[in-house]
Design an enzyme around this catalytic site. Structure first.
Site, PDB file in Angstrom:
ATOM      1  N   LYS A 128     -16.101  25.399  29.551  1.00  0.00           N
ATOM      2  CA  LYS A 128     -14.730  25.819  28.586  1.00  0.00           C
ATOM      3  C   LYS A 128     -15.396  27.269  28.076  1.00  0.00           C
ATOM      4  CE  LYS A 128     -12.786  22.839  31.112  1.00  0.00           C
ATOM      5  NZ  LYS A 128     -12.577  21.588  30.906  1.00  0.00           N
TER       6      LYS A 128
HETATM    7  C1  LIG Z   1     -11.191  20.830  31.569  1.00  0.00           C
HETATM    8  C2  LIG Z   1      -9.918  19.904  31.704  1.00  0.00           C
HETATM    9  C3  LIG Z   1      -9.415  19.364  31.407  1.00  0.00           C
HETATM   10  C4  LIG Z   1      -9.982  17.751  30.576  1.00  0.00           C
HETATM   11  O1  LIG Z   1     -11.026  18.387  29.672  1.00  0.00           O
HETATM   12  P1  LIG Z   1     -12.696  17.339  29.265  1.00  0.00           P
HETATM   13  O2  LIG Z   1     -13.019  17.545  27.913  1.00  0.00           O
HETATM   14  O3  LIG Z   1     -13.216  17.940  29.786  1.00  0.00           O
HETATM   15  O4  LIG Z   1     -11.960  15.862  29.023  1.00  0.00           O
HETATM   16  C5  LIG Z   1      -8.270  19.203  31.143  1.00  0.00           C
HETATM   17  N1  LIG Z   1      -7.120  19.672  31.668  1.00  0.00           N
HETATM   18  C6  LIG Z   1      -8.252  21.015  32.360  1.00  0.00           C
HETATM   19  C7  LIG Z   1      -7.015  21.570  32.853  1.00  0.00           C
HETATM   20  C8  LIG Z   1      -9.200  21.097  32.316  1.00  0.00           C
HETATM   21  O5  LIG Z   1      -9.154  22.006  32.180  1.00  0.00           O
END
Ligand SMILES: *Cc1c(COP(=O)(O)O)cnc(C)c1O
Length: 391
Positions: A183
């Site tokens: 991310k």
């Molecule tokens: C990565 C992601 C999540 C979940 O995040 P985590 O930190 O991995 O639990 C939820 N929604 C979207 C669209 C994502 O890309």
């Protein structure tokens, strides 16, 4: 053979390493000063009154729906093209995630389809800033207001982006970020829920820590051992080590975002004259976080299918990916929740055509050019007659 080029990769600088080392040599490992510092920095950056750090983005989505009193019997509108965690969060609180179709140009939620799917049980609208492009926050707000819905923004892709000059994080009832390594910034695993509403912030804090009404520092300040568990919560805390990394990474967000933007622009230019490889569109008035670089391979014009492009890229050491299989087509949803093919035709068609090309802050221009060359070669007219191209 060139080294493996992943579709995403975290950017960890020396300053990030030093920040983590400093915590390891301090008195705090779990909830300490860095948690508060990270929350304050996030809130400031996203122009939200409150930020509550969570163990991961999924936990923060769970907290967001719980804080908004979404529960059994309720429905939550969720775009079909998203990571399964968005929809799963509705199931965690006993609600039903209702798949909503997407706009073909951006793959963002189609607010008209969302409106068609509102029922007397609909409690919340969850939008997703897919690939890092903010949704139409004004339109989402209007829809939510018209039907008495709460708006949760799954902004796991879009930290640092903005809509109509307002940063993502300031506009929905609750906005959720993820700090998973792929991310925009990372804390290893991590997440946060942001809100302008102090009572929602309090609920979010309580839910993160067993449903207990105050944290240990508040108790210490009150000189009291007493604590009260007022609702069922979870241990969803993010620790001081992770938050120190978060503070350091957040300081590098703009620098990393600019690098991502430059790579996205280089891809856009390379595919600008192509009828076959179509980048997603970028509506004006929105600043993009460039989390993913997604193109559609046009079925009618391409010499190769999306799957063939994927295979060729992988064979050449390039980590292409597909984001995402519509959540309502996963076997669990089909089997346990009665979803079926045909619920979201635009999302289902897009799923057969989209491919995510590598995009991360530390990529070189030569990496981009290598990806472009293979995609063009495979999809172009010559590729149809030649299977001997080497890469
Ligand atoms: C990565 C992601 C999540 C979940 O995040 P985590 O930190 O991995 O639990 C939820 N929604 C979207 C669209 C994502 O890309």
């Amino acid at each position: 053979m060139s080294p493996w080029l992943p579709y995403a990769r975290p950017s960890v600088a020396d300053a990030d390493v030093r920040a983590v080392e400093a915590v390891l040599r301090s008195d705090w490992l779990t909830t300490g000063p860095n948690v508060e510092a990270f929350e304050k920095a996030l809130a400031r950056r996203a122009r939200a009154a409150h930020a509550v750090a969570y163990a991961n983005g999924t936990a923060a989505l769970h907290g967001a729906l719980a804080a908004l009193n979404v529960g059994p019997g309720d429905e939550v509108l969720v775009p079909a093209i998203t990571f399964v965690a968005s929809a799963n969060a509705a199931l965690y609180v006993g609600a039903r995630p209702v798949p909503v179709d997407i706009e073909p140009g951006t793959l963002l939620i189609d607010l008209e389809d969302a409106e068609r799917k509102v029922t007397s049980r609909t409690k919340a609208l969850m939008t997703v800033d897919y690939a890092g492009l903010p949704v139409d926050y004004d339109g989402a707000k209007r829809l939510a207001r018209a039907h008495g819905l709460r708006h949760v923004s799954d902004a796991c892709h879009s930290l640092g982006a903005s809509f109509a000059r307002e940063p993502v994080g300031s506009q929905a009832d609750v906005t959720v970020f993820s700090f998973h390594p792929v991310k925009p910034i990372t804390t290893g695993e991590g997440g946060a829920a942001l809100t302008q509403d102090p009572s929602l912030a309090q609920r979010l804090r309580r839910f993160r820590s067993h449903g207990i009404d105050s944290d240990h520092r508040a108790r210490e300040a009150a000189g009291s051992w007493a604590y009260d568990m007022v609702e069922l919560g979870y241990n969803y805390r993010l620790n001081d080590i992770q938050c120190a990394l978060g503070v350091s990474q957040l300081g590098r967000l703009d620098e990393m975002r600019e690098k991502r933007a430059a790579i996205a622009t280089r891809y856009d230019q390379a595919f600008a004259d192509s009828d076959v490889v179509r980048p997603l569109s970028r509506p004006r008035g929105r600043e993009h976080a460039h989390h993913l670089y997604v193109v559609r391979i046009e079925r009618e014009w391409s010499a190769a299918t999306r799957d063939e492009v994927f295979t060729r890229l992988r064979a050449a050491g390039i980590g292409a990916n597909v984001h995402y299989k519509p959540f309502h087509l996963h076997s669990y949803y089909l089997r346990e929740h009665g979803t079926h093919l045909g619920m979201c035709p635009a999302a289902e068609q897009a799923y057969g055509e989209i491919i995510s090309l590598p995009l991360h802050a530390d990529m070189e221009n030569s990496d981009v050019d290598r990806v472009v060359e293979i995609v063009r070669r495979v999809t172009g007219p010559l590729a149809a007659s030649s299977s001997t191209a080497t890469e």
